[in-house]
Design an enzyme around this catalytic site. Sequence first.
Site, PDB file in Angstrom:
ATOM      1  N   GLN A   1       0.838  -1.188   0.000  1.00  0.00           N
ATOM      2  CA  GLN A   1       0.000   0.000   0.000  1.00  0.00           C
ATOM      3  C   GLN A   1       0.882   1.251   0.000  1.00  0.00           C
ATOM      4  O   GLN A   1       1.862   1.312   0.731  1.00  0.00           O
ATOM      5  CB  GLN A   1      -0.892   0.000   1.246  1.00  0.00           C
ATOM      6  CG  GLN A   1      -2.068   0.948   1.165  1.00  0.00           C
ATOM      7  CD  GLN A   1      -2.984   0.845   2.380  1.00  0.00           C
ATOM      8  OE1 GLN A   1      -2.509   0.827   3.516  1.00  0.00           O
ATOM      9  NE2 GLN A   1      -4.281   0.734   2.160  1.00  0.00           N
TER      10      GLN A   1
ATOM     11  N   GLY B   1       1.446   1.048  11.672  1.00  0.00           N
ATOM     12  CA  GLY B   1       0.953   0.331  12.841  1.00  0.00           C
ATOM     13  C   GLY B   1       0.546  -1.083  12.467  1.00  0.00           C
ATOM     14  O   GLY B   1       0.881  -2.052  13.138  1.00  0.00           O
ATOM     15  N   GLY B   2      -0.202  -1.182  11.383  1.00  0.00           N
ATOM     16  CA  GLY B   2      -0.621  -2.484  10.893  1.00  0.00           C
ATOM     17  C   GLY B   2      -0.968  -2.389   9.425  1.00  0.00           C
ATOM     18  O   GLY B   2      -1.152  -1.295   8.882  1.00  0.00           O
TER      19      GLY B   2
ATOM     20  N   HIS C   1      -8.742  -2.577  14.479  1.00  0.00           N
ATOM     21  CA  HIS C   1      -8.753  -1.816  13.227  1.00  0.00           C
ATOM     22  C   HIS C   1      -8.415  -2.715  12.042  1.00  0.00           C
ATOM     23  O   HIS C   1      -9.124  -2.710  11.026  1.00  0.00           O
ATOM     24  CB  HIS C   1      -7.742  -0.668  13.324  1.00  0.00           C
ATOM     25  CG  HIS C   1      -7.739   0.233  12.132  1.00  0.00           C
ATOM     26  ND1 HIS C   1      -8.514   1.370  12.056  1.00  0.00           N
ATOM     27  CD2 HIS C   1      -7.074   0.167  10.941  1.00  0.00           C
ATOM     28  CE1 HIS C   1      -8.319   1.967  10.893  1.00  0.00           C
ATOM     29  NE2 HIS C   1      -7.443   1.251  10.192  1.00  0.00           N
ATOM     30  N   GLU C   2      -7.327  -3.474  12.156  1.00  0.00           N
ATOM     31  CA  GLU C   2      -6.927  -4.322  11.023  1.00  0.00           C
ATOM     32  C   GLU C   2      -7.966  -5.413  10.764  1.00  0.00           C
ATOM     33  O   GLU C   2      -8.237  -5.754   9.608  1.00  0.00           O
ATOM     34  CB  GLU C   2      -5.546  -4.936  11.280  1.00  0.00           C
ATOM     35  CG  GLU C   2      -4.441  -3.929  11.576  1.00  0.00           C
ATOM     36  CD  GLU C   2      -4.401  -2.754  10.618  1.00  0.00           C
ATOM     37  OE1 GLU C   2      -4.730  -2.919   9.418  1.00  0.00           O
ATOM     38  OE2 GLU C   2      -4.056  -1.642  11.059  1.00  0.00           O
TER      39      GLU C   2
ATOM     40  N   HIS D   1     -10.929  -4.111   8.796  1.00  0.00           N
ATOM     41  CA  HIS D   1     -10.688  -4.012   7.358  1.00  0.00           C
ATOM     42  C   HIS D   1     -11.190  -5.250   6.605  1.00  0.00           C
ATOM     43  O   HIS D   1     -11.372  -5.191   5.375  1.00  0.00           O
ATOM     44  CB  HIS D   1      -9.190  -3.836   7.077  1.00  0.00           C
ATOM     45  CG  HIS D   1      -8.749  -2.411   7.011  1.00  0.00           C
ATOM     46  ND1 HIS D   1      -9.234  -1.531   6.069  1.00  0.00           N
ATOM     47  CD2 HIS D   1      -7.845  -1.710   7.746  1.00  0.00           C
ATOM     48  CE1 HIS D   1      -8.645  -0.351   6.228  1.00  0.00           C
ATOM     49  NE2 HIS D   1      -7.810  -0.424   7.245  1.00  0.00           N
TER      50      HIS D   1
ATOM     51  N   GLU E   1     -10.691   3.743   5.145  1.00  0.00           N
ATOM     52  CA  GLU E   1     -10.207   3.986   6.498  1.00  0.00           C
ATOM     53  C   GLU E   1     -11.251   4.600   7.432  1.00  0.00           C
ATOM     54  O   GLU E   1     -11.232   4.335   8.629  1.00  0.00           O
ATOM     55  CB  GLU E   1      -8.952   4.865   6.447  1.00  0.00           C
ATOM     56  CG  GLU E   1      -7.780   4.226   5.703  1.00  0.00           C
ATOM     57  CD  GLU E   1      -7.278   2.948   6.366  1.00  0.00           C
ATOM     58  OE1 GLU E   1      -7.707   2.643   7.507  1.00  0.00           O
ATOM     59  OE2 GLU E   1      -6.453   2.252   5.756  1.00  0.00           O
TER      60      GLU E   1
ATOM     61  N   TYR F   1      -9.131   8.786   8.104  1.00  0.00           N
ATOM     62  CA  TYR F   1      -9.361   7.899   9.246  1.00  0.00           C
ATOM     63  C   TYR F   1     -10.390   8.491  10.211  1.00  0.00           C
ATOM     64  O   TYR F   1     -11.462   7.918  10.423  1.00  0.00           O
ATOM     65  CB  TYR F   1      -8.055   7.652  10.005  1.00  0.00           C
ATOM     66  CG  TYR F   1      -7.065   6.760   9.305  1.00  0.00           C
ATOM     67  CD1 TYR F   1      -6.884   5.437   9.709  1.00  0.00           C
ATOM     68  CD2 TYR F   1      -6.296   7.223   8.251  1.00  0.00           C
ATOM     69  CE1 TYR F   1      -5.958   4.610   9.087  1.00  0.00           C
ATOM     70  CE2 TYR F   1      -5.369   6.415   7.613  1.00  0.00           C
ATOM     71  CZ  TYR F   1      -5.208   5.102   8.037  1.00  0.00           C
ATOM     72  OH  TYR F   1      -4.303   4.293   7.405  1.00  0.00           O
TER      73      TYR F   1
ATOM     74  N   ARG G   1       8.290   2.903  12.890  1.00  0.00           N
ATOM     75  CA  ARG G   1       6.906   3.201  12.531  1.00  0.00           C
ATOM     76  C   ARG G   1       6.787   4.685  12.176  1.00  0.00           C
ATOM     77  O   ARG G   1       7.065   5.555  13.000  1.00  0.00           O
ATOM     78  CB  ARG G   1       5.988   2.842  13.692  1.00  0.00           C
ATOM     79  CG  ARG G   1       4.504   3.009  13.413  1.00  0.00           C
ATOM     80  CD  ARG G   1       3.704   2.543  14.619  1.00  0.00           C
ATOM     81  NE  ARG G   1       2.293   2.843  14.471  1.00  0.00           N
ATOM     82  CZ  ARG G   1       1.394   2.652  15.448  1.00  0.00           C
ATOM     83  NH1 ARG G   1       1.793   2.155  16.611  1.00  0.00           N
ATOM     84  NH2 ARG G   1       0.116   2.967  15.249  1.00  0.00           N
TER      85      ARG G   1
END
EC number: 3.4.11.2
Length: 638
Positions: A182, A307-308, A334-335, A338, A357, A420, A594
């Site tokens: 991504q 983060g992920g 969160h992940e 998705h 997001e 987000y 990160r």
Amino acid sequence: MNNFKTITGCLAALLALSLPLSVSATPALPSATPTASESQASAPASTSISANDRLTFANYHEVSVSHIDMDLSLDFEQQRIEGQVELSLDWHSDSRHLLLDSRGLDIHSVQALNSDGQWHQAQFSLGAHHGVMGEPVEIRLNARETKVRINYRSAEVASGLQWLSAAQTQGKSQPFMFSQNQAIHARSWLPLQDTPAVRSTFSARISAPEGITVVMGAERTEAVDGVTVFNMPQAIPSYLIALAAGDLHYAAFDERSGVWAEPAMLAKAKAEFEQTPEMITIASKRYGDYRWGRYDLLILPPSFPFGGMENPRLSFITPTVIAGDKSLVSLIAHELAHSWSGNLVTNASWDDLWLNEGFTSYVENRIMEDLYGRERALMEQSIAVGELKEEAAGLDSADTRLEIDLGQRDPDDAFNSIPYTKGQQFLVFLERAFGREPFDTFLKGYFSSHAFVSIDRQEFRRYLNSELLNRFPGRVTNAEIETWLQGEGTGPLLANPADKAFDKLDKEAALWRSGKLKASDIDTVGWTVHHWLHLLNNLPRDLSHPQLAELDTHFGLSQQGNSEIAFSWFKLALACGYYEVKPELGAYLEHIGRRRLVVPLYEALAASSEKAWARDIFAKAKPGYHPVTVASIEKLLR
């Protein structure tokens, strides 16, 4: 925001490229053998409804890739991937040429499969380099042939890959590599249509040296003679193809979920994220069945730039969220979220990133509320809204809209708090206007009716009007919708979600600032990570050095083990010119890669008298940073 010149001419002009054509032949490698699906129905490949992605060279409206078959080798010494991909094609026009995306690829040969089932050499050329998009690959075919094979290797430095020596890993025994596709980095190691508008299934045979375990976001068959076989029966966009390899071991949470990690991190990760199966159950109950078979986590080295990453079946996770107290597990929520928003229903172009997001941040918060209660969910919203307001103040006004126009700028620039948190708060606004039950029904229908499809803003607006606004007339005006989607800034409708959660903290912080209370008298009993973040993020940026020293001495902030709290503390210290934190800050910057936790700190240092010191720290840390992180920091320190 950085602006990039748009590419000269249009895609049609690529047909007239006068570059020499390569027609060398290379023997075809054997095709990958798919594994059996875990009773999951294969999802058909699908292009978007009516998308126009300006960040791809691909002529996907004329022909789209429906399946990718990879046969690749990992070369850790040369730090590159080499082998062959076979692309299955669906034709939508009478065209006889195929345009693909690439970035730095060394393409040796191209073959095509004719109607007689015979492979033959195909003419191809590589177009001029574009600073953001890379290089177009044009393949000229004799007819509307159904498959092409491309023999190639990646560049030593590929933007979508990071290679780490054994010394840069936790265990120090084996090297490590991982992909991060991504937004448009898949093209740096795969020749393909690198756009979220196109979805493909894939299969893969990946060869790796002895002692290296290979994983992908796909069904996995254990390695035989150094070759691991994968199959992905659900159609996904290119940015969700995921590959990693290293000294990896597995621990199961239950029969359908678990965690991969280096041995030194495995037990910690399993304990920290043990509620993952419960999260899957919560999300499935609210938003429909989980459609991806397994859901595993992969804990990457600290250099992972995000983060992920929500790769289907195998979310990539930064170790910075392993705090020992489950205080940062919202990232797992969160992940996982998705799996419905983003992976199942995908933005067809990066102009509409909020469709991925914003929906995901909303679903994440609902999972956290079900798991930990309303108060924690509201505090997490509040922290995110505070960060949104701070970040939005530094963005170009046009980029604070939900529906943005990237043009051909780097889509990585779009990954900020706007899609987000502003996206999340728009959905919170709709939930409050229509009620939770009707809004949950709307969301569940949205995910189901658009499953395995990439959609654009027009389709979202059509569905919103049809299934929510028109069903419950008079509750929301068109003007309010436009304010959220096209309005600039954080918007007049955005309020603090946690109205009273931090009242006592705010009163005590005000007394401390005025000298009426010592830091040791602030009541931190029962504080969570959210209280600390609220305190540090909301303290004024003109605190005196004695005040900062008092905070640090009493609370041990410079030695903080929670990466999020440490980040907020260092950000506050730098804003106040409190450079006494440099020894601890230097260690932090060398250990963590990160982007969200390091780039703002380098930005503050670059604008200060400590820019030379920042360059020295960056020189030490750079070998462990991802190429995306390196590029961001180099811009700041030039």
